[in-house]
Design an enzyme around this catalytic site. Structure first.
Site, PDB file in Angstrom:
ATOM      1  N   GLU A  38      34.823  39.134  41.459  1.00 30.62           N
ATOM      2  CA  GLU A  38      34.728  40.230  42.432  1.00 30.62           C
ATOM      3  C   GLU A  38      35.436  39.886  43.740  1.00 30.62           C
ATOM      4  OE1 GLU A  38      33.959  43.230  41.992  1.00 30.62           O
ATOM      5  OE2 GLU A  38      33.145  43.043  39.990  1.00 30.62           O
ATOM      6  N   TYR A 121      30.227  46.191  49.299  1.00 30.14           N
ATOM      7  CA  TYR A 121      30.692  46.412  47.923  1.00 30.14           C
ATOM      8  C   TYR A 121      30.319  45.245  47.016  1.00 30.14           C
ATOM      9  CZ  TYR A 121      33.411  46.053  43.796  1.00 30.14           C
ATOM     10  OH  TYR A 121      33.734  45.853  42.483  1.00 30.14           O
ATOM     11  N   ASP A 139      33.660  50.972  45.783  1.00 28.49           N
ATOM     12  CA  ASP A 139      34.963  50.557  46.294  1.00 28.49           C
ATOM     13  C   ASP A 139      35.875  51.787  46.323  1.00 28.49           C
ATOM     14  OD1 ASP A 139      35.484  51.091  43.686  1.00 28.49           O
ATOM     15  OD2 ASP A 139      36.086  49.078  43.145  1.00 28.49           O
TER      16      ASP A 139
END
Length: 371
Positions: A38, A121, A139
């Site tokens: 991520e 996020y 996002d």
DNA sequence: AACTCGGGGCG
DNA sequence: CGCCCAGAGTT
């Protein structure tokens, strides 16, 4: 919840279970893999991330391994990926997780959110994907999908818009399926509901997509444009070593903070604003290089123009003119300035942004051919 | 809210 | 070449 929402969640989840991509970080369920992927995926495409992720996990298989590594090693593994503060924050957070949580990423939203480099996020992504907690992970991709499906005209560049999107995204998560559903939302944005030419016909939720029904799929999401990068003319030096430094070039390390922090580069400086005639450009550049680096203890004798290079950051555009130089005074005795002579071998240890990586490779290749 | 922080891919 | 980004930190 209305039928449009229930339909969306049901169909999207079903579509994902049949169409999910086989990605390196999806092969095992491991919160550390989720975390690393991520961070790498922030502002970066899947295809770009794949090889970096594989190498990174091979080098640093666990939180402890990452925590115990040297920072230069981590930066080198991140070389070319951009936004290098991500790498430094990731390692700082790994050290935090090792010290405070025994090397296990906590299944706790507030604790995850407090780690360096993990914003709203990524908090949602880790809590949902790794721990299946019903947290939204919104996002740009998700905002695009939701803007179109629910025909929302809010400007997604505005900070306030994300709060609305998060509320909606959380509401849509099917009971007990947060991990799959959040990945499904992003997968749809990546594969079907793409920015330029969305593939509406094969889209699993086209039937109730309000944007599509209104014929607005290409106008959504609404997003104000960023201002263009500021142009900067820069003069750089490719300094050929002599004597004991034969075959090597002079490089320097950038400061601890700011643009490309702690990365290595060719010595360069911002061109003085003179508004001179074009013919005088070469003289001006060589003069600036000769005198401009003296405060750092480097005195150069520029020989002539070698090549040009351009590089665009999000907010600055570098136009770089590179000059071949020889050294008259080495920076060895100068304190504070971090300079080094390197050949192709030493390049393997130091981390360079792509612009300088390309220039150095070109230089060593050219020099190798000419003997 | 505005600005700082890389880089690549694509139409 | 303009436009798109699987964002977070700082001010």
């Amino acid at each position: 919840m209305n039928e449009q929402k229930r339909y969306f969640s049901r169909e999207l989840l079903s579509w994902y279970r049949a169409n999910r991509r086989d990605l390196p970080w999806r092969r095992h369920s491991n919160p550390y893999y989720t975390w690393v992927s991520e961070i790498m995926l922030q502002q970066t495409r899947v295809e770009t991330v794949k090889p970096y992720f594989e190498r990174f996990i091979a080098l640093f298989p666990t939180v402890e391994a990452l925590a115990e590594a040297a920072e230069e090693e981590v930066l080198k593994a991140w070389e070319g990926l951009g936004y290098y503060s991500r790498a430094r924050n990731l390692q700082a957070a790994a050290r935090e997780v090792k010290e405070q949580y025994g090397g296990s990423i906590p299944d706790d939203k507030a604790k995850v959110s407090a780690l360096k480099g993990i914003g709203p996020y990524t908090t949602g992504a880790i809590m949902s994907i790794a721990f299946n907690r019903p947290e939204p992970a919104v996002d740009g991709n998700v905002m695009r999908v939701l803007s179109r499906y629910f025909r929302l005209h809010d400007d997604i560049a505005k900070a306030g818009t994300r709060a609305h999107m998060e509320h909606l995204a959380q509401e849509l998560i099917p009971e007990g399926c947060a991990s799959e559903f959040n990945q499904a939302l992003m997968e749809l944005g990546a594969l079907v509901c793409t920015p330029k030419s969305p593939a509406c016909l094969p889209c699993p939720v086209m039937e109730h997509c309000a944007g599509r029904i209104a014929g607005e799929e290409l106008m959504l999401p609404v997003k104000t444009k960023a201002k263009p990068p500021k142009p900067e003319l820069r003069y750089a030096a490719i300094v050929e070593g002599a004597g004991e430094h034969a075959g090597k070039v002079l490089v320097r390390q950038r400061p601890d903070t700011g643009l490309l922090a702690r990365m290595w580069e060719l010595p360069h400086l911002l061109a003085p604003k003179t508004g001179g005639l074009l013919d005088l450009r070469e003289e001006e550049a060589m003069g600036a290089l000769r005198h401009g680096l003296q405060p750092e203890g480097v005195r150069l004798r520029p020989l002539g123009h070698w090549t040009d290079a351009e590089h665009t950051f999000s907010h600055i555009h570098w136009q770089m003119r590179v000059y071949r130089c020889v050294i008259e005074e080495a920076p060895d005795a100068i304190t504070g300035g971090k300079y080094a002579w390197i050949g192709p071998e030493e390049m393997e240890r130091l981390a360079f942004p792509n612009l300088f990586l390309r220039l150095l490779h070109a230089y060593f290749a050219e020099r190798g051919q000419n003997g």
